[in-house]
Write an enzyme that holds these catalytic residues in place. Sequence first.
Site, PDB file in Angstrom:
ATOM      1  N   HIS A  70       5.492   0.970   3.276  1.00  2.00           N
ATOM      2  CA  HIS A  70       4.821  -0.328   3.442  1.00  2.00           C
ATOM      3  C   HIS A  70       5.374  -1.054   4.671  1.00  2.00           C
ATOM      4  CE1 HIS A  70       4.464   0.150  -1.099  1.00  2.00           C
ATOM      5  NE2 HIS A  70       3.209  -0.002  -0.723  1.00  2.00           N
TER       6      HIS A  70
ATOM      7  N   GLU B 228      -1.393   7.202   5.443  1.00  2.76           N
ATOM      8  CA  GLU B 228      -1.993   8.548   5.426  1.00  2.76           C
ATOM      9  C   GLU B 228      -1.641   9.316   4.148  1.00  2.76           C
ATOM     10  OE1 GLU B 228      -0.620  10.932   8.699  1.00  2.76           O
ATOM     11  OE2 GLU B 228      -2.232  12.401   8.464  1.00  2.76           O
TER      12      GLU B 228
ATOM     13  N   SER C  74       5.702   4.088  -4.334  1.00  4.40           N
ATOM     14  CA  SER C  74       6.321   3.192  -5.327  1.00  4.40           C
ATOM     15  C   SER C  74       6.639   3.959  -6.605  1.00  4.40           C
ATOM     16  CB  SER C  74       5.376   2.039  -5.645  1.00  4.40           C
ATOM     17  OG  SER C  74       4.999   1.412  -4.449  1.00  4.40           O
TER      18      SER C  74
ATOM     19  N   HIS D  24       8.306  -0.263  -0.113  1.00  3.40           N
ATOM     20  CA  HIS D  24       9.281   0.698   0.404  1.00  3.40           C
ATOM     21  C   HIS D  24       9.043   0.849   1.908  1.00  3.40           C
ATOM     22  CE1 HIS D  24       5.880   3.385   0.381  1.00  3.40           C
ATOM     23  NE2 HIS D  24       5.716   3.192  -0.924  1.00  3.40           N
TER      24      HIS D  24
ATOM     25  N   ASP E  38      -2.084   8.481   1.179  1.00  3.97           N
ATOM     26  CA  ASP E  38      -3.264   8.422   0.309  1.00  3.97           C
ATOM     27  C   ASP E  38      -4.498   8.711   1.164  1.00  3.97           C
ATOM     28  OD1 ASP E  38      -1.894   7.622  -2.150  1.00  3.97           O
ATOM     29  OD2 ASP E  38      -1.428   5.810  -1.038  1.00  3.97           O
TER      30      ASP E  38
HETATM   31  O1  PAF Z   1      -2.697   2.041  -1.922  1.00  6.84           O
HETATM   32  C1  PAF Z   1      -2.522   1.080  -2.700  1.00  6.84           C
HETATM   33  O2  PAF Z   1      -1.423   0.573  -2.875  1.00  6.84           O
HETATM   34  C2  PAF Z   1      -3.710   0.523  -3.473  1.00  6.84           C
HETATM   35  O3  PAF Z   1      -4.587   1.527  -3.824  1.00  6.84           O
HETATM   36  C3  PAF Z   1      -4.439  -0.601  -2.713  1.00  6.84           C
HETATM   37  C4  PAF Z   1      -5.073  -0.106  -1.458  1.00  6.84           C
HETATM   38  C5  PAF Z   1      -3.463  -1.722  -2.407  1.00  6.84           C
HETATM   39  C6  PAF Z   1      -5.555  -1.192  -3.593  1.00  6.84           C
HETATM   40  O4  PAF Z   1      -5.051  -1.705  -4.774  1.00  6.84           O
END
Ligand code: PAF
Length: 285
Positions: free
Chosen positions: A36, A149, A187, A33, A151
């Site tokens: 990303h 950020e 997502s 999305h 996460d």
């Molecule tokens: O944030 C994510 O999408 C996942 O935790 C990661 C960092 C790709 C690890 O699988």
Amino acid sequence: MTVIKKLNDLDITLSKLSRKKILSLVPTMGSLHKGHISLIKSALKYSDEVWVSIFVNPTQFNDINDYKKYPVNSKEDINIIKSIDQNLNIFIPSIDDIYGKKIIRDKYNFDGIDKVLEGIKRPGHFDGVATIVKKLFEIFNPNFVFFGEKDFQQTMVVQKLIDDYFKDIKMIVCPTIRAKNGLALSSRNSLLSKKAKKNISIIYDSLLFAKQNFYKFSNKELKKIIKSNIEKNQGFLLEYFELRCSKTLKICNHENNHNSSCRAFICVVADGVRLIDNLLMHNEN
Ligand code: PAF
């Protein structure tokens, strides 16, 4: 654009790369999305060669149903990446390539930052994240890595992994990208029911409310008001609302917010979909 699905092929491609090239890695679980996309665009600014990995990592799911439900859209993901820049590179490994026959989650010591918030609600989750991130860092040996950020706790765990094992890697944390209604892009948003979508702005509104009233109410009072507002919506449940220091993740409040690092962390389950978000309680300069 290169799309590689086999670890052997990737090793060969990477071994041909000049050591002088600056390599960036954007690890993802796909279903890309705008959040990303912003990570990938930042990576392009920092480097000569950008790799996006797409891998739904089984060891970071503590609930098998959550893993099975996780949205997968590889074709669409490749098209999205292509539309950003033709020179991007994609790695979509199989579970076998990453884990071999035994899918094992390694154990790490994160000095307690994994023992709060998501760490309590999703036992083993951060060990699973670190397991895959460490494998990807070993494969790519990147100069820069990009994380969101949204996460926030994950970025702290990854920073600890970098401090312990990969001192030469620099992590860039990119700001959360939000929908018009404030919902942090994730997502998992695609799993929301129509009904849940209508009122989902309550998550970001709660964080804004906390920020506006941070000096007015105690943490307990803030949580009480926020919980009541959220749970007025049928099917919504506040899993946690906590104010914690952005540097240590220790509990903080308006009385001990000396270095302005107090951050609100929230987790709401909306019609069965678990969403997290966070916001610094102080304006950044
Ligand atoms: O944030 C994510 O999408 C996942 O935790 C990661 C960092 C790709 C690890 O699988």
